[in-house]
Write a protein that holds these residues in place. Sequence first.
Motif, PDB file in Angstrom:
ATOM      1  N   HIS A  23     -29.103 -22.743  69.218  1.00 61.59           N
ATOM      2  CA  HIS A  23     -27.934 -23.236  68.480  1.00 61.59           C
ATOM      3  C   HIS A  23     -26.931 -22.129  68.181  1.00 61.59           C
ATOM      4  O   HIS A  23     -25.799 -22.410  67.767  1.00 61.59           O
ATOM      5  CB  HIS A  23     -28.375 -23.912  67.173  1.00 61.59           C
ATOM      6  CG  HIS A  23     -29.032 -22.978  66.208  1.00 61.59           C
ATOM      7  ND1 HIS A  23     -30.397 -22.717  66.237  1.00 61.59           N
ATOM      8  CD2 HIS A  23     -28.518 -22.204  65.206  1.00 61.59           C
ATOM      9  CE1 HIS A  23     -30.685 -21.843  65.279  1.00 61.59           C
ATOM     10  NE2 HIS A  23     -29.580 -21.528  64.641  1.00 61.59           N
ATOM     11  N   ASN A  24     -27.319 -20.873  68.385  1.00 62.02           N
ATOM     12  CA  ASN A  24     -26.390 -19.764  68.158  1.00 62.02           C
ATOM     13  C   ASN A  24     -25.424 -19.573  69.319  1.00 62.02           C
ATOM     14  O   ASN A  24     -24.452 -18.818  69.188  1.00 62.02           O
ATOM     15  CB  ASN A  24     -27.171 -18.469  67.942  1.00 62.02           C
ATOM     16  CG  ASN A  24     -28.061 -18.533  66.718  1.00 62.02           C
ATOM     17  OD1 ASN A  24     -27.582 -18.493  65.596  1.00 62.02           O
ATOM     18  ND2 ASN A  24     -29.360 -18.662  66.925  1.00 62.02           N
ATOM     19  N   GLU A  55     -27.624 -17.083  63.343  1.00 57.39           N
ATOM     20  CA  GLU A  55     -28.554 -15.960  63.251  1.00 57.39           C
ATOM     21  C   GLU A  55     -28.227 -14.910  64.301  1.00 57.39           C
ATOM     22  O   GLU A  55     -27.658 -15.210  65.356  1.00 57.39           O
ATOM     23  CB  GLU A  55     -29.990 -16.445  63.466  1.00 57.39           C
ATOM     24  CG  GLU A  55     -30.449 -17.524  62.502  1.00 57.39           C
ATOM     25  CD  GLU A  55     -31.751 -18.164  62.942  1.00 57.39           C
ATOM     26  OE1 GLU A  55     -32.495 -18.609  62.052  1.00 57.39           O
ATOM     27  OE2 GLU A  55     -32.015 -18.214  64.166  1.00 57.39           O
ATOM     28  N   LEU A  56     -28.589 -13.677  64.016  1.00 53.42           N
ATOM     29  CA  LEU A  56     -28.453 -12.600  64.993  1.00 53.42           C
ATOM     30  C   LEU A  56     -29.675 -12.630  65.909  1.00 53.42           C
ATOM     31  O   LEU A  56     -30.799 -12.432  65.455  1.00 53.42           O
ATOM     32  CB  LEU A  56     -28.353 -11.247  64.284  1.00 53.42           C
ATOM     33  CG  LEU A  56     -28.303 -10.008  65.198  1.00 53.42           C
ATOM     34  CD1 LEU A  56     -27.104 -10.079  66.128  1.00 53.42           C
ATOM     35  CD2 LEU A  56     -28.272  -8.735  64.366  1.00 53.42           C
ATOM     36  N   VAL A  57     -29.454 -12.880  67.191  1.00 55.54           N
ATOM     37  CA  VAL A  57     -30.557 -12.995  68.150  1.00 55.54           C
ATOM     38  C   VAL A  57     -30.775 -11.645  68.818  1.00 55.54           C
ATOM     39  O   VAL A  57     -29.870 -11.095  69.449  1.00 55.54           O
ATOM     40  CB  VAL A  57     -30.246 -14.072  69.215  1.00 55.54           C
ATOM     41  CG1 VAL A  57     -31.415 -14.201  70.194  1.00 55.54           C
ATOM     42  CG2 VAL A  57     -29.943 -15.409  68.558  1.00 55.54           C
ATOM     43  N   LYS A  78     -33.292  -8.331  74.209  1.00 53.73           N
ATOM     44  CA  LYS A  78     -33.877  -6.998  74.116  1.00 53.73           C
ATOM     45  C   LYS A  78     -33.446  -6.130  75.299  1.00 53.73           C
ATOM     46  O   LYS A  78     -33.553  -4.906  75.256  1.00 53.73           O
ATOM     47  CB  LYS A  78     -35.397  -7.084  74.083  1.00 53.73           C
ATOM     48  CG  LYS A  78     -35.977  -7.545  72.751  1.00 53.73           C
ATOM     49  CD  LYS A  78     -37.498  -7.469  72.786  1.00 53.73           C
ATOM     50  CE  LYS A  78     -38.095  -7.822  71.440  1.00 53.73           C
ATOM     51  NZ  LYS A  78     -39.588  -7.736  71.455  1.00 53.73           N
ATOM     52  N   LEU A  79     -32.987  -6.783  76.364  1.00 50.06           N
ATOM     53  CA  LEU A  79     -32.565  -6.056  77.556  1.00 50.06           C
ATOM     54  C   LEU A  79     -31.106  -5.614  77.455  1.00 50.06           C
ATOM     55  O   LEU A  79     -30.742  -4.533  77.897  1.00 50.06           O
ATOM     56  CB  LEU A  79     -32.747  -6.941  78.803  1.00 50.06           C
ATOM     57  CG  LEU A  79     -34.155  -7.459  79.078  1.00 50.06           C
ATOM     58  CD1 LEU A  79     -34.134  -8.387  80.286  1.00 50.06           C
ATOM     59  CD2 LEU A  79     -35.106  -6.294  79.314  1.00 50.06           C
ATOM     60  N   CYS A  80     -30.267  -6.480  76.898  1.00 50.78           N
ATOM     61  CA  CYS A  80     -28.853  -6.174  76.741  1.00 50.78           C
ATOM     62  C   CYS A  80     -28.262  -7.075  75.659  1.00 50.78           C
ATOM     63  O   CYS A  80     -28.798  -8.135  75.362  1.00 50.78           O
ATOM     64  CB  CYS A  80     -28.092  -6.332  78.060  1.00 50.78           C
ATOM     65  SG  CYS A  80     -28.295  -7.941  78.863  1.00 50.78           S
TER      66      CYS A  80
END
Length: 286
Positions: free
Chosen positions: A185-186, A200-202, A208-210
Amino acid sequence: MLCYDGKLSFFCFVAAVLIAVLPEALLRLELNVPRVYFDNIWLTHFFQYGFLNTFLLLAFRGFSYQVAIRAAFLGYAFGVGIVVSLVAPLSWKAFGFYIVVLTTFHYTEFLSVAWINPSTLSTDCFILNHSVAYGIAACSSWIEFIIERQYFPVMKEPSSTSYFGLILCISGELLRKLAMFTAKHNFNHVVQSEKRDDHELVTHGVYKLCRHPSYVGWFYWSIGTQLILQNPFCLVIYTVASWTFFYDRILIEEITLLNFFGQDYVEYQKKIGTGLPFISGYKLDL
């Protein structure tokens, strides 16, 4: 779960694919079909597509019709792309691959949003009307392909370059869709100016890669399309134009994200790069 309009789009897309490949399938199966059905394949497709559009106009209204007509258009083009890639002369096969890649990208953009964030669903999610520049770029690539094929047909026959481009497109597409489903939903096609309560900050999964996997995927996908077509001029133009677009887009988005998440995003920036060459994003001078 997939919402109603997502299911409708999927039904229309698949139905259109089957209708588009029907003439070739019937011809290959050597069924007892009147030969006139195959005499002019373009006329056959014209009537088939016209019948499909008439049915959709009678069957649906409002937003559902707008979804159905776009999904059917992409599905029919996808089917034609499959036929071209399988049975067309060698110099046209790469264009068939390109049509399949292009229509898959646009349709799955809508389908993904219908699955992960249906509250934001609109016909803009197909990205068919992304921008005037996007339309000009697409038309330019078709024109270059046709002109070069006319004078240098061997140049357009499938080669290691076009197959590498196909792999690049598939990889970019997968990365972008993984980013969308990770963000859920972000994710939004439009940079948001106001922070929602559930925003939210994902930072997990492909994030995690970029920092911008959806942009990275789209960037390399766009370059891959020109490698498939083996368009030397548009390859350079697409690379420069895409890099410039994402450079500006990331600056705007990261200013927004810093406003939304403050120090949390600053720490995220320190650990993870943007993923795009020579683009560092917006950094606060602390």
